[in-house]
Design a protein around this motif. Structure first.
Motif, PDB file in Angstrom:
ATOM      1  N   VAL A  48      47.867  32.529  40.668  1.00 18.74           N
ATOM      2  CA  VAL A  48      48.418  32.705  39.213  1.00 18.74           C
ATOM      3  C   VAL A  48      47.821  33.746  38.200  1.00 18.74           C
ATOM      4  N   GLY A  49      46.442  33.876  38.667  1.00 22.23           N
ATOM      5  CA  GLY A  49      45.716  34.725  37.905  1.00 22.23           C
ATOM      6  C   GLY A  49      44.294  34.896  38.360  1.00 22.23           C
ATOM      7  N   THR A  50      43.704  36.169  37.591  1.00 17.43           N
ATOM      8  CA  THR A  50      42.342  36.532  38.231  1.00 17.43           C
ATOM      9  C   THR A  50      41.422  36.857  36.922  1.00 17.43           C
ATOM     10  N   ILE A  51      40.374  36.330  36.979  1.00 13.60           N
ATOM     11  CA  ILE A  51      39.343  36.523  35.917  1.00 13.60           C
ATOM     12  C   ILE A  51      38.224  37.514  36.316  1.00 13.60           C
ATOM     13  N   GLY A  52      38.336  38.721  36.175  1.00  9.18           N
ATOM     14  CA  GLY A  52      37.361  39.715  36.831  1.00  9.18           C
ATOM     15  C   GLY A  52      36.093  39.868  36.008  1.00  9.18           C
TER      16      GLY A  52
END
Length: 169
Positions: A10-14
């Protein structure tokens, strides 16, 4: 972040260096991720997955973390510094560092104001009052070996501690 229904990303926190823990506090609409190398907790918005802030623990190896609903505080467990950092998630600020005298591992909370953590160096479980932020007791867990995993049955008030290398003690 993954969708548990269809297994899609769903998403990435980088931009993180060494993460070991993540928690979600739905009532605040926020999530929290430890970054051990950067000695901080990164805060993100649950809807957008955008980073909204950070809290510096200034403790090496900021590792696992847990939310205590009784005190409404977050507790990080900082392996190499042998401490727990208490964070107020509303103020996004450190409240206190608690010296746990040994290598901390994974915590468990009872929901009534007590927090427990395995101490790998001392082969014991430490009990912390989440309101006073003081250590209330320590229980040896030999001969389990190095105490690393912990779970709690809150209904029956039982802790389940497990270790590695049980014959090494």
């Amino acid at each position: 972040m993954l969708n548990a229904d269809d297994y899609t990303v769903v998403g990435t926190i980088g931009g993180l260096q060494r993460c070991h823990g993540v928690i979600v506090i739905k009532d605040l609409g926020k999530g929290y991720i430890t970054d051990g190398e950067a000695q901080k907790v990164v805060i993100f918005d649950l809807k957008t997955l955008k980073v909204t802030g950070e809290v510096k623990t200034n403790q090496p190896d900021t590792d696992s973390l847990i939310y205590d609903p009784a005190s409404k505080n977050i507790f990080t467990f900082n392996g190499n510094s042998h401490t727990s950092t208490v964070i107020d998630p509303v103020k996004e600020a450190v409240v206190k560092n608690i010296d746990l005298v040994g290598a901390v591992e994974f915590p468990a909370v009872d929901g009534k104001g007590m927090l427990y953590d395995n101490n790998e160096d001392n082969n014991d479980v430490v009990a912390i009052d989440t309101h006073t932020l003081e250590i209330k007791g320590r229980w040896p867990v030999a001969p389990e070996g190095q105490a690393v995993a912990l779970a709690i049955d809150t209904k029956n008030r039982r802790l389940f501690s497990s270790g590695r290398n049980p014959n090494s003690w």
